[in-house]
Structure formats: structure tokens, C-alpha cells
Design a protein around this motif. Structure first.
Motif, PDB file in Angstrom:
ATOM      1  N   PRO A 164       5.921   1.578   3.709  1.00 30.10           N
ATOM      2  CA  PRO A 164       5.168   2.962   3.121  1.00 30.10           C
ATOM      3  C   PRO A 164       3.958   2.806   3.003  1.00 30.10           C
ATOM      4  N   ILE A 165       3.290   1.851   3.260  1.00 30.50           N
ATOM      5  CA  ILE A 165       1.685   1.684   3.113  1.00 30.50           C
ATOM      6  C   ILE A 165       0.893   2.817   4.014  1.00 30.50           C
ATOM      7  N   TYR A 166       0.000   3.429   3.630  1.00 29.59           N
ATOM      8  CA  TYR A 166      -0.800   4.498   4.463  1.00 29.59           C
ATOM      9  C   TYR A 166      -2.196   3.573   4.595  1.00 29.59           C
ATOM     10  N   ARG A 167      -2.509   3.515   5.980  1.00 33.92           N
ATOM     11  CA  ARG A 167      -3.700   2.868   6.375  1.00 33.92           C
ATOM     12  C   ARG A 167      -4.825   3.939   7.445  1.00 33.92           C
ATOM     13  N   ASN A 212      -4.670  12.443  11.057  1.00 34.82           N
ATOM     14  CA  ASN A 212      -5.262  11.931   9.575  1.00 34.82           C
ATOM     15  C   ASN A 212      -5.740  10.504   9.352  1.00 34.82           C
ATOM     16  N   ASN A 213      -5.391   9.777  10.320  1.00 36.54           N
ATOM     17  CA  ASN A 213      -5.573   8.198  10.423  1.00 36.54           C
ATOM     18  C   ASN A 213      -7.106   8.067  11.081  1.00 36.54           C
ATOM     19  N   ALA A 214      -7.688   8.975  11.922  1.00 34.68           N
ATOM     20  CA  ALA A 214      -8.830   8.879  12.840  1.00 34.68           C
ATOM     21  C   ALA A 214     -10.066   8.598  11.920  1.00 34.68           C
ATOM     22  N   ILE A 215     -10.855   8.054  12.810  1.00 33.59           N
ATOM     23  CA  ILE A 215     -12.221   7.749  11.861  1.00 33.59           C
ATOM     24  C   ILE A 215     -13.050   8.821  11.770  1.00 33.59           C
ATOM     25  N   TYR A 216     -13.718   9.077  10.586  1.00 31.57           N
ATOM     26  CA  TYR A 216     -14.548  10.190  10.576  1.00 31.57           C
ATOM     27  C   TYR A 216     -15.775   9.812   9.795  1.00 31.57           C
ATOM     28  N   SER A 217     -15.929   8.629   9.691  1.00 31.01           N
ATOM     29  CA  SER A 217     -17.493   8.248   9.192  1.00 31.01           C
ATOM     30  C   SER A 217     -18.191   7.700  10.269  1.00 31.01           C
ATOM     31  N   ASN A 218     -19.610   7.197  10.252  1.00 35.23           N
ATOM     32  CA  ASN A 218     -20.309   6.741  11.285  1.00 35.23           C
ATOM     33  C   ASN A 218     -20.315   5.258  11.226  1.00 35.23           C
ATOM     34  N   SER A 242      -3.171  12.582  17.792  1.00 33.91           N
ATOM     35  CA  SER A 242      -4.449  12.873  18.517  1.00 33.91           C
ATOM     36  C   SER A 242      -4.283  12.905  20.052  1.00 33.91           C
ATOM     37  N   THR A 243      -5.150  13.274  20.806  1.00 30.58           N
ATOM     38  CA  THR A 243      -5.003  13.260  22.093  1.00 30.58           C
ATOM     39  C   THR A 243      -5.849  12.210  22.713  1.00 30.58           C
ATOM     40  N   GLY A 244      -5.618  11.892  23.980  1.00 29.87           N
ATOM     41  CA  GLY A 244      -6.248  10.753  24.692  1.00 29.87           C
ATOM     42  C   GLY A 244      -7.892  10.814  24.351  1.00 29.87           C
ATOM     43  N   ASP A 245      -8.281  11.986  24.752  1.00 27.29           N
ATOM     44  CA  ASP A 245      -9.742  12.244  24.399  1.00 27.29           C
ATOM     45  C   ASP A 245     -10.238  11.912  23.033  1.00 27.29           C
ATOM     46  N   GLU A 246      -9.281  12.455  22.019  1.00 23.43           N
ATOM     47  CA  GLU A 246      -9.714  12.096  20.631  1.00 23.43           C
ATOM     48  C   GLU A 246      -9.568  10.906  20.294  1.00 23.43           C
ATOM     49  N   ILE A 247      -8.770  10.045  20.587  1.00 19.11           N
ATOM     50  CA  ILE A 247      -8.551   8.626  20.535  1.00 19.11           C
ATOM     51  C   ILE A 247      -9.831   7.875  21.194  1.00 19.11           C
ATOM     52  N   LYS A 248     -10.168   8.165  22.124  1.00 24.43           N
ATOM     53  CA  LYS A 248     -11.487   7.453  22.899  1.00 24.43           C
ATOM     54  C   LYS A 248     -12.812   7.899  21.740  1.00 24.43           C
ATOM     55  N   TYR A 258       7.529   7.976  -2.084  1.00 25.79           N
ATOM     56  CA  TYR A 258       6.796   7.573  -1.039  1.00 25.79           C
ATOM     57  C   TYR A 258       5.446   8.458  -0.924  1.00 25.79           C
ATOM     58  N   ASN A 259       4.314   8.219  -0.258  1.00 23.04           N
ATOM     59  CA  ASN A 259       3.119   8.817  -0.111  1.00 23.04           C
ATOM     60  C   ASN A 259       3.557   9.883   1.003  1.00 23.04           C
ATOM     61  N   ARG A 260       3.036  10.865   0.941  1.00 23.48           N
ATOM     62  CA  ARG A 260       3.359  12.046   1.940  1.00 23.48           C
ATOM     63  C   ARG A 260       2.339  12.075   2.974  1.00 23.48           C
ATOM     64  N   LEU A 261       1.177  11.308   2.879  1.00 24.83           N
ATOM     65  CA  LEU A 261       0.313  11.240   4.067  1.00 24.83           C
ATOM     66  C   LEU A 261       0.762  11.261   5.230  1.00 24.83           C
ATOM     67  N   GLU A 262       1.753   9.993   5.394  1.00 27.54           N
ATOM     68  CA  GLU A 262       2.331  10.078   6.775  1.00 27.54           C
ATOM     69  C   GLU A 262       3.198  11.161   7.220  1.00 27.54           C
ATOM     70  N   SER A 263       3.665  12.024   6.373  1.00 25.19           N
ATOM     71  CA  SER A 263       4.476  13.037   6.756  1.00 25.19           C
ATOM     72  C   SER A 263       3.787  13.996   7.543  1.00 25.19           C
ATOM     73  N   GLN A 264       2.795  14.166   7.514  1.00 22.49           N
ATOM     74  CA  GLN A 264       1.617  15.123   8.081  1.00 22.49           C
ATOM     75  C   GLN A 264       1.450  14.670   9.658  1.00 22.49           C
ATOM     76  N   THR A 265       2.696  14.836  10.427  1.00 22.59           N
ATOM     77  CA  THR A 265       2.314  14.294  11.761  1.00 22.59           C
ATOM     78  C   THR A 265       1.733  15.336  12.698  1.00 22.59           C
ATOM     79  N   SER A 266       0.450  14.843  13.237  1.00 17.77           N
ATOM     80  CA  SER A 266      -0.228  15.684  14.227  1.00 17.77           C
ATOM     81  C   SER A 266      -0.943  14.415  14.949  1.00 17.77           C
TER      82      SER A 266
END
Length: 683
Positions: free
Chosen positions: A162-165, A202-208, A620-626, A610-618
Motif C-alpha cells: 500500500p506504500i505510495y511512492r 500522479n507519480n511523475a516528476i514535477y521538480s527540476n 502517462s503516455t510514452g512521450d510524457e514518460i520520456k 489505505y491511501n487513495r493516491l494510487e486509486s487515481q488511475t491515469s
């Protein structure tokens, strides 16, 4: 040069066969009748040398083609590691084992597919390769290097967590691991990293933030067949009043992350013996709030469970909670120099309240324990020790109702008001004190008036204290004077605090003889019932008040089904609390209603979710991952969608595995050369 599969080189012995055939090739003779043998001899001499050259060229082409093919299967590479490290290669593999990986993909559950992919990587790597396997746990146990056998064994043991990372946490962990390993001299170069996940947005990097020790990554995207999810997000009560026989409304928010709307999702609610089915209308990528109206018919702790039926992620389909329905509420009245007996009389009108009255010098920490509401009745002076005790009491969910005297000392009062984030007292006022406005839209007035109050009788105020707000003030004006200053103020902080700007003495106002006086006091008492948190989030929350014997040698137990967990207990302001923070709680606890017991006696109920952050399924596309990796300064080698997990051996995990491709290419070239010789080479 070294070999991944050197045993394939034994196949080169097969080259002896075409050589022997060439050396011992016996030509078949055919009788041809000629008038003169001299003509035949001449033709044979003319064709003998070119034919030998042709056969030799074909033989060399076959030998070279077969040799290149054998070498390609042996997979040669040029080691890049330091010779002192015995050419040991290191590969880091991250497996996302969050709840979102329980969804079904093309090859079954995503986590099972991820484990298959991770296990297949060892088939690609050299035998002396070592591995580092880490998951969302990111514990110290995952920092060790593993051999091929141990790596496969550890992959098989990976289970849901259940750990959110966030992606940044994962990369920070690996970056620190590589940095520490290099400082200790265990590795010389940056090892390869294979990142296996469903890559939720919701797991993607948003910092520099940049990761110096992760030059590249090989991400593997696992895509579920159905990207939607249905889950219970949160619950709340429309009123905090939980009295025996009182009406209550439970609100439940259900979320649909799918692309298709759901017309009537069944929401099953159970509170004690009460069972009801509600129906939610959920738009695509939207939510709906359903409500249950009922009465609290039994005193004590009410345990609740809300459930929906979802075929995707099942661990967020249930929501557990509890609350206490009280038979009574305790009120402590601290009487000052200008106290009026009307305060005690009002609370005495309702059998629900248990009243205790003390003077200012009798107030102590012991008197404040287990009290729902403390009323300061006509105090002019607030000693510093009382101010400190009241502040600590308020921080521990205690409610305060403050009524000043006729000649207050601003210093002591303002010291307390500042700690409570309430407006401070700044002199008195006598002009424009007609009560003009009630802020009936505030939740405080919910349930007091039926409809919009009209022609309500309001008290007359002749003298009042001016209340001033500052940048730290957290309050809302419930009732105002004509001049705009507040008559009755409610704190908007975490816990309840109420303040009147006038004394209850007749020379200040006629408030005690007005029906609004008893209404405000009793409603403040109703809203001041102490309630423990309805639920805690596993691994995150850690401040749940409990009544335990601190001197007992026996620990506190949390029990639910087969689970028996001993939580961390700590003391704050002479009160005991339990915590379910940390990895140990995450490993052991499940969502449910746990009994709190010590010495074999149950003392309460704790609900966990359990934490509901993992429930927000969305995803990323391939370009967004790169883009997310490149934003962190990490080069993406090859992004695979994981749709054919058997192709895991084609992952680019290092430059050492590219040489075999050239040998396959040259094998094809030599085969074409042989075909050309057979077709176009003539005498």
C-alpha cells in the motif's frame, strides 16, 4: 572480448564437415563418345582452374557465414568495467508493486507480468552479473546486491504494497545507492537501471531535481486493459453531533476514473446493525456524493464499513470508520469575578450535560482531562499557568467558550487569544452596538433555525469589547454589531473555540435574558463533543488518543481477524497516543476495524484505510514518460510497452550486448555471397 554464452562456440567444430567434404569430394564420371580424346582433354584443362577457385570461394563463404552465426549466438562483448572488479556487471531493477499494478493487462495482472519481465532479464545478462532489486518499500533490505539465483528468488517474493511512492522518490533512492556504492569502491561506473511500472501521472516528476548518478534508464510501461477504476474516496458527517437519538447524515464520495459512465453503482453501507444500499450515478472521469440519513439509536462505539463492487483494483473498494455515540457530555465552567449563574443553569436544562463548576484558582490539568467543553465565565484575569493549560487542552481537541468579565486585563486575555488564533481585545466601545446580522450560512447555525429566521428577538448591548484581527487570526464572525465589529466569534482552526465580545453582566447587555443566549450555549456544547478520528491512513497517520495503563508492562494490541499488531505508543501533554506510521505498520496492517486492547481488555476501536493516491488511475503516455525522465536529466534508452513480455531480452541494458548484431549482419552477407557465386560465377 568476452562471451555471454561461450558454450555455443563448440558449434564451430561442425565446420570440419564441409571442409572434409571439399577435400574428399569424388567426382562422378560420365562416358562421352568423341571421335578424338584430345578435344575432351583440352576442355577439361580449360575449366579445371576456374572450377577450383569457385569451389574454394563457396567453401569460404559457407564457413564464414556459419562462423558468424555461431559467434552471434555466443554473444560476444567488450567489457567496460575495471579489470580489478573482475568484469562484474551490475543492473538495478525497480518493480512497481503498488495497488494499481493489480489491474489486468494483456498477460494477466500487471504485477505478475512485471515479475516475469524482471525474471527474464537474467537470461540476457552474463552469468557473473549482479542485481539490485527494489520496490516501493525502499527498505534497507533492498540495498544488497544479488546473484542471478537470489534475484530470481526475490522477484518471486514481491507482493503488493500500500506504500505510495513518487517517481522522484524511486530515482532518489537509486541515485543515492549508486553514489554510496561508488564512494565505498564497490562499483566504478553507473549501473544500468530497468524501471518497470504502469507510470501513473500522479507519480511523475514535477521538480527540476537532477540525478547525477543515473545517466540513463530503460523504462518498461505495463498497460492495463481497462484504465478505469471505481473507488470510495472519503466520507464525512454533515454534523459532528453524535448524541443518542440524534439525526445524522453520512456523506460518501465515490469516484469513477473510467471513460464510461456508470448509471447505478451500488454502494453498500453498514453501521452497526444498520444496513443500506445506496446508488451512485457516476459520470466518466467524475464523482458522485451519496448520503445516508439515519438516527443514532444505540450508545457506544459504532463501527462502519462502506463497500462497492469493482472488478479492477479491489483494495480501495472498502472504507472503514467508527465513531462514538455518547450518552453524556462533560462541561467544566471556570467562574471568575464577574461570573453569572445563568451559564450553569442553561447547561443544567439538558440531562445530556454533566456540569462541574470551579473557581479560577481551582482550575488544573486534572480538571481538564476528558472534558468536552471548558467555559470561562466572567474572568477578568487569566493567569499564565491557566493560559498554558488551556492552550494545551485546546490542542488536544478540547473546545473553549470564552466570556469576558466587566474589567478584563488585556495582557492575560490577549496572550490566550493569540495562542488560540482568535481576535484580540482592544478597549471597549459603546456606539453602534445593536445586533444586526447573523451569519446563518455558517455551519455553526445548521439545525438551529427551521428555514430563514425572521423577526428574531435579539439582545441589547450597551457596552462591549472591540475585537481586532491580525495576520495570524483564524476566525469567523457569527454575529455582528451594527458598526461591523463582532459580537460572537468562532475559531476556524482545527479545534473549536468561541468568544463573546461582551460581559454577561446586566450593565453590559441583556444577553442572558434573551432566547438566543441558551440557544448559542447549548449548540456550542453539542458541537464540542470530543471524537477520536473516524479513521487513520495506514503508514501515514500517527496521532490517535487512547486510554491505556501507562504503568502496565503489557503492550497495546491492535487486533483484526488474524492480525495482531503492537503499535508505537507515545505520550503528549500527559495523554497517550498510538501511531501506525512507518514500514512495519504498512507490512502488517490491512484496512479494517481494529480493537484496541491491553491486559486482555478492549479500550477502543481504530479504523484504518489505505491511501487513495494510487486509486487515481491515469497513465502517462510514452512521450510524457520520456519527458519526465529527461526533465530529471536522465536519458531514456528504449521505452517498451511490455505487450510482449517475452521480448524482455531486447531491453537495452548496456553497450556490451550490441556486438552480436553485427555478426548476424555479416552472416547474412556471406550467405548472399554464396548465392551469388552459385548463380553468377561462370567459366
Amino acid at each position: 572480448m568476452k562471451w555471454v554464452y561461450p558454450e555455443f562456440l563448440f558449434a564451430l567444430l561442425v565446420l570440419v564437415i564441409p571442409i572434409l567434404i571439399h577435400l574428399f569430394h569424388f567426382r562422378k564420371y560420365k562416358t562421352i563418345y568423341f571421335s578424338s580424346i584430345a578435344f575432351v582433354k583440352s576442355v577439361e584443362q580449360q575449366q579445371k582452374n576456374p572450377r577450383k577457385i569457385k569451389h574454394l570461394l563457396i567453401l569460404f563463404a559457407r564457413i564464414l557465414a556459419f562462423t558468424c552465426l555461431v559467434i552471434a549466438f555466443a554473444q560476444p562483448y567488450f567489457p567496460t568495467s575495471d579489470t580489478n572488479k573482475k568484469d562484474i556487471r551490475l543492473i538495478g531493477v525497480y518493480i512497481d508493486n503498488s495497488f494499481s499494478m493489480s489491474r489486468i493487462g494483456g498477460q494477466g495482472e500487471l504485477l505478475a507480468q512485471a515479475k516475469e519481465l524482471a525474471g527474464s532479464i537474467v537470461d540476457k545478462a552474463p552469468r557473473n552479473t549482479q542485481y539490485v532489486l527494489f520496490t516501493n518499500e525502499l527498505s534497507g533490505n533492498e540495498k544488497q546486491t544479488l546473484t542471478k539465483v537470489k534475484f530470481v528468488d526475490q522477484v518471486a517474493k514481491v507482493n503488493y504494497s500500500p506504500i505510495y511512492r513518487s517517481q522522484e522518490e524511486i530515482l532518489s533512492y537509486w541515485n543515492q545507492w549508486v553514489e554510496d556504492a561508488q564512494k565505498e569502491g564497490n562499483i566504478k561506473s553507473n549501473p544500468a537501471l530497468v524501471y518497470i511500472s504502469d507510470f501513473q501521472k500522479n507519480n511523475a516528476i514535477y521538480s527540476n531535481k537532477k540525478f547525477k548518478y543515473i545517466p540513463s534508464v530503460s523504462p518498461l510501461l505495463l498497460v492495463p486493459q481497462n484504465t478505469g477504476n471505481l473507488y470510495i474516496d472519503t466520507i464525512w458527517f454533515e454534523t459532528p453531533i453524535q448524541k443518542l437519538g440524534s439525526a445524522q447524515t453520512l456523506s460518501i464520495r465515490v469516484v469513477n476514473t473510467g471513460k464510461e459512465a456508470i448509471e447505478s453503482a451500488v454502494v453498500s453501507v453498514q453501521i452497526g446493525k444498520l444496513k443500506r444500499d445506496l446508488f451512485a450515478e457516476l459520470p466518466s472521469n467524475g464523482s458522485d456524493t451519496v448520503q445516508l440519513n439515519y438516527f443514532n439509536q444505540e450508545a457506544g462505539i459504532a463501527q462502519g464499513k462502506i463497500a462497492i463492487n469493482d472488478k479492477q483494483m479491489t483494495r480501495d473498494d472498502a472504507f472503514f470508520f467508527n465513531y462514538e455515540v455518547k450518552k453524556s457530555s462533560s462541561v467544566l465552567i471556570i467562574n471568575g469575578e464577574d461570573a453569572v449563574e445563568n451559564v450553569g443553569i442553561v447547561f443544567g436544562l439538558d440531562d445530556f450535560y454533566q456540569i462541574k463548576e470551579v473557581s479560577t484558582n481551582q482550575a488544573s490539568q486534572e480538571n481538564l482531562e476528558a472534558v468536552d467543553l471548558v467555559v470561562l465565565n466572567g474572568l477578568n484575569q487569566i493567569p499564565s499557568n491557566l493560559s498554558t493549560e488551556l492552550t494545551a487542552y485546546h490542542q488536544e481537541q478540547g473546545a473553549l467558550l470564552l466570556i469576558p468579565g466587566t474589567n478584563v486585563s488585556p495582557g492575560g486575555w490577549n496572550a490566550l487569544l493569540n495562542k488560540l488564533n482568535l481576535p484580540t481585545i482592544s478597549g471597549t466601545q459603546t456606539v453602534g452596538l445593536g445586533i444586526q446580522k447573523l451569519n446563518i450560512k455558517d455551519p455553526f447555525f445548521q439545525g438551529i433555525f427551521e428555514g430563514k429566521p425572521e423577526n428574531i428577538s435579539l439582545p441589547a448591548v450597551a457596552k462591549a469589547y472591540r475585537l481586532l484581527s491580525n495576520s495570524k487570526t483564524l476566525s469567523s464572525n457569527l454575529i455582528n454589531y451594527q458598526n461591523g465589529t463582532p459580537f460572537f466569534v468562532k475559531g476556524t482552526g482545527k479545534n473549536n473555540a468561541y468568544l463573546f465580545s461582551t460581559s454577561l453582566k446586566p450593565e453590559f447587555s441583556t444577553f442572558t435574558s434573551n432566547q438566543l443566549f441558551s440557544t448559542l450555549l447549548l449548540h456550542a456544547g453539542n458541537l464540542s463533543q470530543r471524537q477520536n478520528p473516524s479513521y487513520l491512513i495506514i503508514g501515514s497517520d500517527g496521532s490517535y488518543p487512547i486510554n491505556v495503563n501507562a504503568s502496565s508492562e503489557n503492550p497495546v494490541h491492535l487486533k483484526y481477524g488474524q492480525i495482531d499488531y503492537i503499535p508505537v505508543i507515545f505520550t503528549k501533554n500527559k495523554r497517550s497516543y498510538l501511531s501506525i506510521q512507518g514500514l512495519e505498520a504498512i507490512r502488517i496492517l490491512e484496512a479494517g476495524n481494529y480493537s484496541i486492547s491491553q491486559d486482555g481488555k478492549q479500550s477502543g476501536i481504530l479504523s484504518t484505510n489505505y491511501n487513495r493516491l494510487e486509486s487515481q488511475t491515469s497513465e502517462s503516455t510514452g512521450d510524457e514518460i520520456k519527458k519526465s525522465f529527461e526533465q530529471a536529466g536522465i536519458h531514456v534508452n528504449t521505452l517498451s510497452d511490455g505487450s510482449h513480455w517475452n521480448s524482455a531480452s531486447l531491453l537495452e541494458i548496456g553497450e556490451n550486448y550490441d556486438t552480436w548484431v553485427w555478426f548476424v549482419f555479416f552472416a547474412g552477407i556471406f550467405v548472399l555471397c554464396e548465392m551469388a557465386l552459385l548463380i553468377f560465377y561462370k567459366k
